[in-house]
Design a protein around this motif. Sequence first.
Motif, PDB file in Angstrom:
ATOM      1  N   ALA A   1       0.797  -1.302   0.581  1.00  0.00           N
ATOM      2  CA  ALA A   1      -0.376  -0.072   0.087  1.00  0.00           C
ATOM      3  C   ALA A   1       0.831   1.693  -0.228  1.00  0.00           C
ATOM      4  O   ALA A   1       0.466   2.234   0.844  1.00  0.00           O
ATOM      5  CB  ALA A   1      -0.927  -0.744   1.365  1.00  0.00           C
ATOM      6  N   GLY A   2       1.939   1.329  -0.427  1.00  0.00           N
ATOM      7  CA  GLY A   2       2.629   2.937  -0.677  1.00  0.00           C
ATOM      8  C   GLY A   2       3.597   2.865  -1.006  1.00  0.00           C
ATOM      9  O   GLY A   2       4.051   1.096  -2.034  1.00  0.00           O
ATOM     10  N   GLY A   3       4.785   3.889  -1.447  1.00  0.00           N
ATOM     11  CA  GLY A   3       6.459   3.368  -2.389  1.00  0.00           C
ATOM     12  C   GLY A   3       6.455   3.156  -3.940  1.00  0.00           C
ATOM     13  O   GLY A   3       5.256   3.444  -3.665  1.00  0.00           O
ATOM     14  N   ALA A   4       7.689   3.346  -4.169  1.00  0.00           N
ATOM     15  CA  ALA A   4       7.511   2.932  -5.522  1.00  0.00           C
ATOM     16  C   ALA A   4       6.891   1.789  -6.174  1.00  0.00           C
ATOM     17  O   ALA A   4       6.626   1.427  -5.627  1.00  0.00           O
ATOM     18  CB  ALA A   4       8.911   3.356  -5.323  1.00  0.00           C
ATOM     19  N   LEU A   5       6.330   2.551  -7.181  1.00  0.00           N
ATOM     20  CA  LEU A   5       5.193   1.982  -8.706  1.00  0.00           C
ATOM     21  C   LEU A   5       6.311   0.845  -9.037  1.00  0.00           C
ATOM     22  O   LEU A   5       7.371   1.139  -9.263  1.00  0.00           O
ATOM     23  CB  LEU A   5       5.168   2.737  -9.414  1.00  0.00           C
ATOM     24  CG  LEU A   5       3.609   3.423  -9.036  1.00  0.00           C
ATOM     25  CD1 LEU A   5       3.190   4.778 -10.094  1.00  0.00           C
ATOM     26  CD2 LEU A   5       2.473   2.739  -8.915  1.00  0.00           C
ATOM     27  N   PRO A   6       5.349  -0.790  -9.035  1.00  0.00           N
ATOM     28  CA  PRO A   6       6.592  -1.362  -9.819  1.00  0.00           C
ATOM     29  C   PRO A   6       6.623  -1.431 -11.634  1.00  0.00           C
ATOM     30  O   PRO A   6       6.323  -0.194 -12.260  1.00  0.00           O
ATOM     31  CB  PRO A   6       5.451  -2.574  -9.852  1.00  0.00           C
ATOM     32  CG  PRO A   6       4.497  -2.137  -9.722  1.00  0.00           C
ATOM     33  CD  PRO A   6       4.408  -1.054  -8.824  1.00  0.00           C
ATOM     34  N   PRO A   7       7.550  -1.908 -11.764  1.00  0.00           N
ATOM     35  CA  PRO A   7       7.070  -1.739 -13.109  1.00  0.00           C
ATOM     36  C   PRO A   7       6.578  -2.431 -13.771  1.00  0.00           C
ATOM     37  O   PRO A   7       5.629  -3.193 -13.143  1.00  0.00           O
ATOM     38  CB  PRO A   7       9.093  -3.014 -13.414  1.00  0.00           C
ATOM     39  CG  PRO A   7       9.551  -2.630 -12.446  1.00  0.00           C
ATOM     40  CD  PRO A   7       8.601  -3.047 -11.498  1.00  0.00           C
ATOM     41  N   GLN A   8       6.265  -1.572 -14.975  1.00  0.00           N
ATOM     42  CA  GLN A   8       4.833  -2.189 -15.565  1.00  0.00           C
ATOM     43  C   GLN A   8       4.850  -2.840 -16.829  1.00  0.00           C
ATOM     44  O   GLN A   8       5.723  -3.737 -16.553  1.00  0.00           O
ATOM     45  CB  GLN A   8       4.582  -0.771 -17.343  1.00  0.00           C
ATOM     46  CG  GLN A   8       4.944   0.975 -16.928  1.00  0.00           C
ATOM     47  CD  GLN A   8       4.795   1.360 -18.063  1.00  0.00           C
ATOM     48  OE1 GLN A   8       5.930   1.325 -19.105  1.00  0.00           O
ATOM     49  NE2 GLN A   8       4.342   2.350 -17.469  1.00  0.00           N
ATOM     50  N   LEU A   9       3.970  -4.265 -16.548  1.00  0.00           N
ATOM     51  CA  LEU A   9       3.795  -4.875 -16.764  1.00  0.00           C
ATOM     52  C   LEU A   9       3.875  -5.513 -18.392  1.00  0.00           C
ATOM     53  O   LEU A   9       3.635  -4.251 -19.571  1.00  0.00           O
ATOM     54  CB  LEU A   9       2.085  -5.826 -16.823  1.00  0.00           C
ATOM     55  CG  LEU A   9       1.744  -6.067 -14.718  1.00  0.00           C
ATOM     56  CD1 LEU A   9       0.228  -5.975 -15.437  1.00  0.00           C
ATOM     57  CD2 LEU A   9       3.435  -6.989 -14.671  1.00  0.00           C
ATOM     58  N   GLU A  10       4.508  -5.913 -19.314  1.00  0.00           N
ATOM     59  CA  GLU A  10       5.070  -5.904 -20.338  1.00  0.00           C
ATOM     60  C   GLU A  10       5.168  -7.701 -20.628  1.00  0.00           C
ATOM     61  O   GLU A  10       5.968  -8.382 -20.231  1.00  0.00           O
ATOM     62  CB  GLU A  10       6.189  -5.171 -20.344  1.00  0.00           C
ATOM     63  CG  GLU A  10       6.960  -5.230 -21.681  1.00  0.00           C
ATOM     64  CD  GLU A  10       8.072  -4.742 -22.323  1.00  0.00           C
ATOM     65  OE1 GLU A  10       9.022  -4.725 -23.800  1.00  0.00           O
ATOM     66  OE2 GLU A  10       8.860  -4.344 -21.232  1.00  0.00           O
ATOM     67  N   PHE A  11       4.588  -8.196 -21.908  1.00  0.00           N
ATOM     68  CA  PHE A  11       4.560  -9.629 -22.216  1.00  0.00           C
ATOM     69  C   PHE A  11       4.455  -9.626 -23.825  1.00  0.00           C
ATOM     70  O   PHE A  11       4.218  -8.413 -24.082  1.00  0.00           O
ATOM     71  CB  PHE A  11       3.583 -10.141 -21.306  1.00  0.00           C
ATOM     72  CG  PHE A  11       2.714  -9.530 -21.605  1.00  0.00           C
ATOM     73  CD1 PHE A  11       0.970 -10.195 -22.569  1.00  0.00           C
ATOM     74  CD2 PHE A  11       1.903  -8.401 -20.001  1.00  0.00           C
ATOM     75  CE1 PHE A  11       0.153  -9.827 -22.252  1.00  0.00           C
ATOM     76  CE2 PHE A  11       0.707  -7.625 -20.363  1.00  0.00           C
ATOM     77  CZ  PHE A  11       0.024  -8.702 -20.966  1.00  0.00           C
ATOM     78  N   SER A  12       4.247 -10.521 -23.670  1.00  0.00           N
ATOM     79  CA  SER A  12       4.028 -10.728 -25.370  1.00  0.00           C
ATOM     80  C   SER A  12       3.283 -11.835 -25.770  1.00  0.00           C
ATOM     81  O   SER A  12       3.848 -12.977 -24.902  1.00  0.00           O
ATOM     82  CB  SER A  12       5.143 -11.086 -26.256  1.00  0.00           C
ATOM     83  OG  SER A  12       5.998 -12.103 -26.233  1.00  0.00           O
ATOM     84  N   ILE A  13       2.268 -11.787 -26.604  1.00  0.00           N
ATOM     85  CA  ILE A  13       1.380 -13.545 -27.386  1.00  0.00           C
ATOM     86  C   ILE A  13       2.045 -13.885 -28.484  1.00  0.00           C
ATOM     87  O   ILE A  13       1.216 -12.760 -28.820  1.00  0.00           O
ATOM     88  CB  ILE A  13       0.123 -13.454 -26.343  1.00  0.00           C
ATOM     89  CG1 ILE A  13      -0.101 -12.644 -24.868  1.00  0.00           C
ATOM     90  CG2 ILE A  13      -1.131 -14.494 -26.499  1.00  0.00           C
ATOM     91  CD1 ILE A  13      -1.533 -12.052 -25.021  1.00  0.00           C
ATOM     92  N   ALA A  14       1.569 -15.184 -28.235  1.00  0.00           N
ATOM     93  CA  ALA A  14       2.025 -15.368 -29.671  1.00  0.00           C
ATOM     94  C   ALA A  14       0.599 -16.310 -29.975  1.00  0.00           C
ATOM     95  O   ALA A  14      -0.315 -17.097 -29.693  1.00  0.00           O
ATOM     96  CB  ALA A  14       3.073 -17.401 -29.585  1.00  0.00           C
ATOM     97  N   ILE A  15       0.237 -15.898 -31.254  1.00  0.00           N
ATOM     98  CA  ILE A  15      -1.491 -16.263 -32.021  1.00  0.00           C
ATOM     99  C   ILE A  15      -0.541 -16.732 -33.496  1.00  0.00           C
ATOM    100  O   ILE A  15      -0.451 -16.519 -34.253  1.00  0.00           O
ATOM    101  CB  ILE A  15      -1.656 -14.519 -32.218  1.00  0.00           C
ATOM    102  CG1 ILE A  15      -2.381 -13.691 -31.178  1.00  0.00           C
ATOM    103  CG2 ILE A  15      -3.391 -14.484 -32.361  1.00  0.00           C
ATOM    104  CD1 ILE A  15      -2.279 -12.792 -31.142  1.00  0.00           C
ATOM    105  N   ASP A  16      -1.424 -17.745 -32.857  1.00  0.00           N
ATOM    106  CA  ASP A  16      -1.696 -18.331 -34.498  1.00  0.00           C
ATOM    107  C   ASP A  16      -3.019 -18.053 -35.623  1.00  0.00           C
ATOM    108  O   ASP A  16      -3.842 -17.876 -35.191  1.00  0.00           O
ATOM    109  CB  ASP A  16      -1.940 -20.258 -34.260  1.00  0.00           C
ATOM    110  CG  ASP A  16      -0.654 -21.286 -33.412  1.00  0.00           C
ATOM    111  OD1 ASP A  16       0.019 -20.950 -34.260  1.00  0.00           O
ATOM    112  OD2 ASP A  16      -1.136 -21.914 -33.073  1.00  0.00           O
ATOM    113  N   VAL A  17      -2.777 -17.870 -37.018  1.00  0.00           N
ATOM    114  CA  VAL A  17      -2.985 -16.673 -37.423  1.00  0.00           C
ATOM    115  C   VAL A  17      -3.511 -17.958 -38.505  1.00  0.00           C
ATOM    116  O   VAL A  17      -2.767 -18.346 -39.450  1.00  0.00           O
ATOM    117  CB  VAL A  17      -2.668 -15.388 -38.328  1.00  0.00           C
ATOM    118  CG1 VAL A  17      -3.843 -14.904 -39.323  1.00  0.00           C
ATOM    119  CG2 VAL A  17      -3.002 -14.674 -36.932  1.00  0.00           C
TER     120      VAL A  17
END
Length: 286
Positions: A46-62
């Motif tokens: 409930a406080g302190g420095a913000l965490p790193p932004q969530l970053e990810f990738s999704i492999a999609i079959d087209v």
Amino acid sequence: MAVPVTECLEQQLLEMEMLLAMFPKEGEIKLEEEAVPGVQRYLRSAGGALPPQLEFSIAIDVGEAKVKVELQVLLPHLYPHVAPRLFARSDALHRQQQQQLNTALTSHISSLAPGELCIYEAVQWVKDKSLPYLEKSSKSSAESASEAVVVKETLHRLWIYSHHLYRQELRRKILDSAKKLNLTGFCLTGKPGVICVEGLQENCEEFWHVIRYPNWKHISCKHTESVEAEGSIDDLRLFHAFEELQFQAHGDYGLRNDYHMDLGQFLQFLKQHQSGHIFQILFGVK
């Protein structure tokens, strides 16, 4: 009325849980191991420095051929009330088709109701709408010339912040990647470390992907800028090359005196390149 960042992060975790359940196979979702736990710890404290932004990738079959399209995702702390950064890429797409695909994707996400979770919607859109771009990419340039949509080029600029930057091999990787991808800008070494790259969006995204992985933890993309070019994007560049900066150290910090940069000199450098407003974005002070 401002939305609390804690509320946004809680929604991001719920969406992340849903996505992981929907894409359970190894390699379908690439997410740093400590990303979700970092957000959870922040919410518990409930406080302190913000965490790193969530970053990810999704492999999609087209399509029936199951061509792989990778959707790269970066969630700002205030997502879903702030739009996510999305970039779809595939080895089966030529540059122009990839630009067209991402322009259409951005337009679609912008049309959705604000404040709604939209990553799964983006995945479904890529799955349903990518095939025409892939088919167009597979044609010869002569066949596709009459069908291709004319897309103006856009200059993309990333402002990247790191707690420190002084490892020689990492500095070399940054310089080599920028040169290879035809990016201009600078790399401020020392403590703090700041990187700016500008060029085509796909090249900026590739640069960010290359230097971010596999294990640079104390780094974040603080700000992005996009400017549409009527002619060449070179006319919109603020920097004419990619250079490494190292200003005189400020204060007495013992053995690491060389690494603590004088931010006053850095501010003057930014002002000389029409970027003085970035100082507050990077450091939170005017």
